[in-house]
Design a protein around this motif. Structure first.
Motif, PDB file in Angstrom:
ATOM      1  N   VAL A 126      56.493  73.672  46.174  1.00 13.25           N
ATOM      2  CA  VAL A 126      55.375  74.108  45.956  1.00 13.25           C
ATOM      3  C   VAL A 126      54.648  72.771  47.050  1.00 13.25           C
ATOM      4  O   VAL A 126      53.422  72.673  47.406  1.00 13.25           O
ATOM      5  N   ALA A 127      54.197  71.534  46.603  1.00 14.29           N
ATOM      6  CA  ALA A 127      53.935  70.778  47.691  1.00 14.29           C
ATOM      7  C   ALA A 127      53.961  70.568  48.891  1.00 14.29           C
ATOM      8  O   ALA A 127      52.511  70.429  49.377  1.00 14.29           O
ATOM      9  N   PHE A 128      54.896  71.489  49.535  1.00 18.55           N
ATOM     10  CA  PHE A 128      54.337  71.415  50.856  1.00 18.55           C
ATOM     11  C   PHE A 128      53.607  72.804  51.520  1.00 18.55           C
ATOM     12  O   PHE A 128      52.719  72.811  52.259  1.00 18.55           O
ATOM     13  N   GLY A 155      50.775  73.884  50.067  1.00 17.79           N
ATOM     14  CA  GLY A 155      49.388  73.900  49.255  1.00 17.79           C
ATOM     15  C   GLY A 155      49.096  73.158  50.197  1.00 17.79           C
ATOM     16  O   GLY A 155      47.743  74.198  50.743  1.00 17.79           O
ATOM     17  N   PRO A 156      49.036  72.664  51.106  1.00 14.58           N
ATOM     18  CA  PRO A 156      48.712  71.650  52.347  1.00 14.58           C
ATOM     19  C   PRO A 156      49.009  72.548  53.177  1.00 14.58           C
ATOM     20  O   PRO A 156      48.209  71.883  54.574  1.00 14.58           O
ATOM     21  N   LEU A 157      50.003  73.982  53.052  1.00 15.98           N
ATOM     22  CA  LEU A 157      50.361  74.228  54.626  1.00 15.98           C
ATOM     23  C   LEU A 157      48.873  75.156  55.080  1.00 15.98           C
ATOM     24  O   LEU A 157      48.388  75.905  56.170  1.00 15.98           O
ATOM     25  N   ARG A 158      48.422  75.978  53.845  1.00 13.94           N
ATOM     26  CA  ARG A 158      47.686  76.658  53.911  1.00 13.94           C
ATOM     27  C   ARG A 158      45.916  76.175  54.304  1.00 13.94           C
ATOM     28  O   ARG A 158      45.553  77.021  55.499  1.00 13.94           O
ATOM     29  N   PRO A 159      45.620  75.390  54.243  1.00 16.16           N
ATOM     30  CA  PRO A 159      44.406  74.889  55.468  1.00 16.16           C
ATOM     31  C   PRO A 159      44.440  74.750  56.744  1.00 16.16           C
ATOM     32  O   PRO A 159      44.071  75.103  58.080  1.00 16.16           O
ATOM     33  N   LYS A 160      45.761  74.335  57.518  1.00 17.78           N
ATOM     34  CA  LYS A 160      46.679  73.945  58.700  1.00 17.78           C
ATOM     35  C   LYS A 160      46.655  75.804  58.920  1.00 17.78           C
ATOM     36  O   LYS A 160      45.569  76.176  60.609  1.00 17.78           O
ATOM     37  N   LEU A 187      52.978  63.317  44.377  1.00 18.11           N
ATOM     38  CA  LEU A 187      53.169  62.214  45.002  1.00 18.11           C
ATOM     39  C   LEU A 187      53.458  62.784  46.809  1.00 18.11           C
ATOM     40  O   LEU A 187      52.706  62.171  47.099  1.00 18.11           O
ATOM     41  N   PHE A 188      53.880  63.537  46.595  1.00 16.34           N
ATOM     42  CA  PHE A 188      54.757  64.342  47.739  1.00 16.34           C
ATOM     43  C   PHE A 188      53.504  64.872  48.652  1.00 16.34           C
ATOM     44  O   PHE A 188      53.915  65.247  49.639  1.00 16.34           O
ATOM     45  N   ARG A 189      52.796  65.963  47.527  1.00 12.38           N
ATOM     46  CA  ARG A 189      52.042  66.285  48.106  1.00 12.38           C
ATOM     47  C   ARG A 189      50.824  65.916  48.923  1.00 12.38           C
ATOM     48  O   ARG A 189      50.404  66.358  50.300  1.00 12.38           O
ATOM     49  N   LEU A 190      50.165  64.811  48.365  1.00  7.77           N
ATOM     50  CA  LEU A 190      49.761  63.805  49.202  1.00  7.77           C
ATOM     51  C   LEU A 190      50.029  62.888  50.105  1.00  7.77           C
ATOM     52  O   LEU A 190      49.219  62.944  51.376  1.00  7.77           O
ATOM     53  N   VAL A 191      51.088  62.985  50.477  1.00  9.47           N
ATOM     54  CA  VAL A 191      52.368  62.538  51.369  1.00  9.47           C
ATOM     55  C   VAL A 191      51.916  64.003  52.498  1.00  9.47           C
ATOM     56  O   VAL A 191      51.908  63.475  53.853  1.00  9.47           O
ATOM     57  N   PHE A 192      52.485  65.567  52.266  1.00  2.74           N
ATOM     58  CA  PHE A 192      52.204  66.244  53.296  1.00  2.74           C
ATOM     59  C   PHE A 192      50.433  66.438  53.580  1.00  2.74           C
ATOM     60  O   PHE A 192      50.674  66.603  54.932  1.00  2.74           O
ATOM     61  N   ILE A 193      49.802  66.210  52.468  1.00  3.35           N
ATOM     62  CA  ILE A 193      48.470  66.537  52.620  1.00  3.35           C
ATOM     63  C   ILE A 193      47.983  65.624  54.189  1.00  3.35           C
ATOM     64  O   ILE A 193      47.194  65.189  54.771  1.00  3.35           O
ATOM     65  N   GLY A 194      48.952  64.226  53.691  1.00  2.00           N
ATOM     66  CA  GLY A 194      47.842  62.933  54.826  1.00  2.00           C
ATOM     67  C   GLY A 194      48.778  63.516  56.150  1.00  2.00           C
ATOM     68  O   GLY A 194      47.986  62.633  57.068  1.00  2.00           O
TER      69      GLY A 194
END
Length: 583
Positions: free
Chosen positions: A17-19, A21-26, A130-137
């Motif tokens: 899920v943490a990965f 989420g940031p995939l959507r804006p991409k 925390l990992f979601r922050l890493v993926f977003i970064g």
């Protein structure tokens, strides 16, 4: 640890899920720059399909993760609460003498409950954020490292605010937990003792005391709220500042043609997403602080293990005869002073023997040490000097369960649990058949009042047996002790609170019950122990006299004085010395 496999599964789902989420804006950025701008409708449809699949996968995994983490947390809370209660059960009476019951209740209930959120979702969610922050970064720096740095420029301020908040709130949560424990202790004590409060007209004073404790709790909680009221707006202001900087610098670059529209829109979404897990972490941090305050108190309780040591190689008695011996026993309820001074001894060099089948009575003034002898025999407390032996075996060399299995105890202050009459007799022991209970009831003479109860053996006695009279509760305690068929029977002022008629019923039953059993009887009513094989007269922690009833009367010492004091108002005065001698 017992659920580490399930925790690993929950962690995998959270990571996915943490990965996603940031995939959507991409995907939005690719849809704008590669398909919308150039008018590629077919490519746009494919990107929309990918977005739908990502959203469906994210929603499904979020459901699995939510249910799984809550399932793990509730099982862990169940285990922890059981462990705390088991630990409390193992503690000796000395522990309960100095620990308020309200504090123990707080440990098992609200302190354990404060860990619920952390164990249910907190730890896994924190790692996921925390990992979601890493993926977003990663996605932000991959798109545009300059805008990524602009987004992160506010992080030092946010870090400082979080550390300040952590320090203040942690202290305040500790104080709040202390006040909750005080509140529970006061309520438990005063609701239990409400009869005394009302009898002496102390309602107004006790209400004032309650208001003071309640106000201390309110003030401690309000301070916690104050820090939250400062922290949340500060986080929102910092996040909004970062978003404004992204729009400003990204907008300028987009107007000059150095940045595509898709990248700018994606970065605005990333800026919002970036601070969402930070907000979640702040919220989890709030939960974590509360949990840490509760955990400190729980672990403090678990680390204070005062349970009496069990022997490495316990002695086992194949058949208990019931010989009791106190050999030069010294005991004090106070801990032994470290400076070598003598403590306040309750028993001083006490020695006596109760042979198998004998009835030994113990009399003396209040505070002479009579009940202490019972406490040491049952090993509720540990002797400091000397030995207590059963059939020649030191009780410290026996397992507590083995020792207490052979001793039946009836106290003056009878405690009954809420539930049926039958449950209070058997204590839900499946080894005790209904027939044995009914036989013991008839033997004691308790069948007369049980048959009159609305539901007989299924009658609910309510909390502490409030639906029964004191004499009825006393009779049930006799039955409860005797259904276990103990080799040793201990009666501690067991008939002092019953009426004359009930005492007569009990005395008649005791004549049969005491046969073949070693019995220790503590009594104020000397009429109940006149037929004892031996009477020990205690004074200030020592055995001053011992003998039969007639021998002690003839001796003319402490026992005779007790006898005369108790019977001097009766029509028949105590026998004179010459009458006793003649007898």
């Amino acid at each position: 640890m017992p659920y580490k496999g399930w925790v690993a599964l929950a962690f995998v789902s959270v990571m996915t899920v943490a990965f996603l989420g940031p995939l959507r804006p991409k995907l939005v950025q690719l849809a704008i720059d590669r398909h919308i701008v150039v008018g590629d409708l077919e490519g746009l449809q494919r990107m929309v399909l990918w977005l739908v699949l990502v959203l469906l996968a994210e929603g499904g995994l979020a459901f699995v993760n939510s249910y799984l983490t809550q399932w793990i947390g509730q099982h862990a809370i169940y285990d922890l609460r059981t462990k705390v209660y088991r630990h409390i059960q193992r503690q000796p009476l000395r522990f309960f003498d100095r620990t308020p019951l309200g504090k123990l209740i707080t440990r098992v209930t609200s302190d354990v409950e404060s860990l619920s959120q952390v164990l249910s979702a907190g730890v896994v969610t924190i790692l996921g954020d925390l990992f979601r922050l890493v993926f977003i970064g990663y996605f932000m720096f991959a798109l545009n490292w300059r805008l990524a740095l602009v987004t992160l420029v506010v992080m030092p301020v946010m870090l400082w605010a979080t550390l300040w908040f952590k320090r203040k709130v942690r202290e305040q949560y500790r104080e709040t937990r202390v006040q909750v424990a005080r509140l529970n202790a006061f309520l438990q004590e005063h609701i239990t003792g409400m009869r005394i409060v009302q009898l002496f007209n102390r309602e107004a004073e006790e209400l004032r005391r309650f208001r003071r404790i309640n106000d201390d709790h309110r003030q401690a909680h309000l301070k916690t709220i104050f820090y939250f009221a400062l922290f949340w707006p500060a986080i929102d202001l910092i996040a909004s500042t970062a978003l404004g900087l992204v729009i400003w610098f990204g907008g300028v670059q987009a107007m000059t043609g150095t940045l595509t529209l898709g990248v700018l829109i994606a970065f605005i979404q990333y800026a919002r997403q970036f601070f969402e897990p930070i907000r979640n972490l702040s919220d989890q941090f709030n939960t974590l602080q509360s949990a840490m305050a509760g955990a400190e108190r729980i672990f403090d309780l678990l680390d204070r293990d005062e349970a009496l040591p069990e022997p490495a190689r316990p002695a086992r008695l194949e058949k208990v005869r019931g010989r009791i011996e106190f050999r030069n026993v010294w005991f004090s309820y106070d801990p032994m002073p470290a400076d070598g001074q003598e403590p306040n001894w309750v028993l001083r060099d006490v020695s006596f023997v109760a042979e198998p089948g004998q009835t030994v009575a113990i009399v003396g003034a209040t505070g002479a040490g009579k009940t202490t002898i019972i406490n040491l025999l049952l090993r509720f407390y540990e002797v400091q000097r000397g030995q207590v032996l059963v059939d020649g075996v030191d009780v410290r060399q026996m397992r507590l369960a083995d020792l207490r299995r052979h001793i039946g105890l009836v106290l003056q202050d009878v405690f009954l649990f809420s539930g049926s009459v039958l449950r209070n007799i058997t204590l839900d022991d499946p080894r005790i058949p209904r027939e044995r209970v009914e036989e013991a009831v008839r033997l004691i003479g308790a069948d007369a009042f049980i048959e009159r109860l609305p539901a007989r053996y299924d009658h609910d006695v309510r909390e502490r047996g409030l639906s029964l009279s004191h004499g009825q509760r006393q009779l049930l305690s006799f039955v409860r002790a005797l259904v276990y068929d103990p080799e040793i029977l201990v009666l501690d002022e067991a008939t002092s609170s019953v009426d004359t008629e009930t005492e007569h019923v009990i005395q008649k039953a005791l004549e049969q019950l005491l046969k073949g059993r070693t019995s220790l009887v503590i009594a104020h009513r000397l009429s109940t122990i006149q037929h004892a094989d031996r009477i020990l007269v205690m004074h200030r922690g020592q055995i001053r006299e011992q003998g039969t009833h007639q021998e002690l009367l003839a001796l003319g010492g402490l026992y005779r004085k007790l006898y005369e004091l108790q019977y001097r108002e009766q029509e028949a005065p105590a026998p004179r010395r010459d009458q006793v001698d003649a007898a």
